[in-house]
Design a protein around this motif. Sequence first.
Motif, short mmCIF file in Angstrom:
data_model
loop_
_atom_site.label_atom_id
_atom_site.label_comp_id
_atom_site.label_asym_id
_atom_site.label_seq_id
_atom_site.Cartn_x
_atom_site.Cartn_y
_atom_site.Cartn_z
N ASP A 58 -30.95 -37.55 -40.27
CA ASP A 58 -31.45 -36.91 -41.48
C ASP A 58 -31.33 -35.40 -41.42
N VAL A 59 -31.76 -34.80 -40.30
CA VAL A 59 -31.72 -33.34 -40.20
C VAL A 59 -30.28 -32.85 -40.15
N ASP A 60 -29.42 -33.57 -39.44
CA ASP A 60 -28.01 -33.16 -39.38
C ASP A 60 -27.37 -33.20 -40.75
N MET A 61 -27.68 -34.24 -41.53
CA MET A 61 -27.13 -34.34 -42.88
C MET A 61 -27.67 -33.23 -43.78
N LEU A 103 -36.47 -26.78 -45.23
CA LEU A 103 -35.85 -27.41 -44.06
C LEU A 103 -36.49 -26.90 -42.77
N ILE A 104 -36.78 -25.61 -42.71
CA ILE A 104 -37.45 -25.04 -41.54
C ILE A 104 -38.84 -25.66 -41.37
N ALA A 105 -39.57 -25.79 -42.48
CA ALA A 105 -40.91 -26.38 -42.43
C ALA A 105 -40.86 -27.85 -42.00
N GLN A 106 -39.81 -28.55 -42.44
CA GLN A 106 -39.69 -29.97 -42.14
C GLN A 106 -39.26 -30.22 -40.70
N TYR A 107 -38.42 -29.32 -40.15
CA TYR A 107 -37.91 -29.49 -38.79
C TYR A 107 -38.15 -28.21 -37.99
N PRO A 108 -39.41 -27.90 -37.69
CA PRO A 108 -39.75 -26.61 -37.06
C PRO A 108 -39.21 -26.43 -35.65
N ARG A 109 -38.85 -27.52 -34.99
CA ARG A 109 -38.37 -27.43 -33.61
C ARG A 109 -36.85 -27.39 -33.51
N ARG A 110 -36.17 -27.39 -34.64
CA ARG A 110 -34.71 -27.31 -34.65
C ARG A 110 -34.28 -25.88 -34.94
N GLU A 170 -31.12 -24.99 -35.99
CA GLU A 170 -30.10 -24.89 -37.03
C GLU A 170 -30.65 -24.46 -38.40
N PRO A 171 -31.80 -24.99 -38.87
CA PRO A 171 -32.28 -24.52 -40.17
C PRO A 171 -32.56 -23.03 -40.20
N ARG A 172 -33.06 -22.48 -39.10
CA ARG A 172 -33.31 -21.04 -39.04
C ARG A 172 -32.00 -20.25 -39.09
N VAL A 173 -30.99 -20.74 -38.39
CA VAL A 173 -29.70 -20.04 -38.39
C VAL A 173 -29.10 -20.06 -39.79
N TRP A 174 -29.13 -21.20 -40.45
CA TRP A 174 -28.53 -21.27 -41.78
C TRP A 174 -29.33 -20.48 -42.81
N GLN A 175 -30.65 -20.47 -42.67
CA GLN A 175 -31.44 -19.64 -43.57
C GLN A 175 -31.10 -18.16 -43.36
N ALA A 176 -30.88 -17.77 -42.10
CA ALA A 176 -30.49 -16.39 -41.80
C ALA A 176 -29.13 -16.06 -42.39
N ILE A 177 -28.19 -17.01 -42.32
CA ILE A 177 -26.86 -16.80 -42.90
C ILE A 177 -26.97 -16.62 -44.42
N ILE A 178 -27.80 -17.46 -45.05
CA ILE A 178 -27.99 -17.35 -46.50
C ILE A 178 -28.61 -16.00 -46.86
N LEU A 179 -29.64 -15.61 -46.14
CA LEU A 179 -30.31 -14.34 -46.42
C LEU A 179 -29.39 -13.14 -46.20
N SER A 180 -28.62 -13.17 -45.11
CA SER A 180 -27.74 -12.03 -44.83
C SER A 180 -26.62 -11.94 -45.85
N THR A 181 -26.09 -13.09 -46.30
CA THR A 181 -25.05 -13.06 -47.34
C THR A 181 -25.64 -12.58 -48.67
N HIS A 182 -26.83 -13.05 -48.98
CA HIS A 182 -27.52 -12.63 -50.19
C HIS A 182 -27.77 -11.13 -50.15
N ALA A 183 -28.20 -10.63 -49.01
CA ALA A 183 -28.45 -9.20 -48.86
C ALA A 183 -27.20 -8.38 -49.17
#
Length: 217
Positions: free
Chosen positions: A27-30, A65-72, A74-87
Amino acid sequence: MTMPRSFTAILVSACLAALPALSHADDVDMAIKTLARDWSHVTYEVPKAQQDDAYTALETQGSALIAQYPRRAEPRVWQAIILSTHAGEHGGLGALGMAKRARDLLQEAQKIQPDVLNGSIYTTLGSLYYQVPGWPLGFGDKDKARSLLEKALQIDPDGIDPNYFYADFLYRTGDKAGAMTHLRKALAAPPRGDQPLADKGRRAQVQKLIDTLSADK
């Protein structure tokens, strides 16, 4: 040889107990792949005028996704990629806040799994450090950027992203020959089967920088 009934029952129970864990991992990988695909769509296909709202929606997905899978990591990395691109698209003081949040998420992810996503933590952190203004406005630091980008290349020496961002860094710091070397490596990077749109968009960025360097000669 016939296994004792009790041993067989224990083995079956163990296998059944493992099934929810496997389903959870699937589920988290998908979910991560979906977020990555959506980022590619927004970055390379959505018109510029609509990107601000689209990135904001993606950030909501990433936070969930970060809230749902706090120990993974990958969600943090992808959120960072989204934020940095948005910035990068947003600009202004709001962009600096996004960049700082992206940096913090990447540092959190580093504590969980430093080599996750083939060194993407170091590629994204490095790109932030050379694109964000330095003190007193921001946290930009060219020396940290170089170190992080070189670490990303150690992990993924043939990857399109680490070679592109290192080339862009070298170009901005005056090393045009070094930049061209890494741009050629980026163009020669093996395709990522699960990220065809991201590959296509990044190759266009690579070619654009090659054209800029060629025009500067």
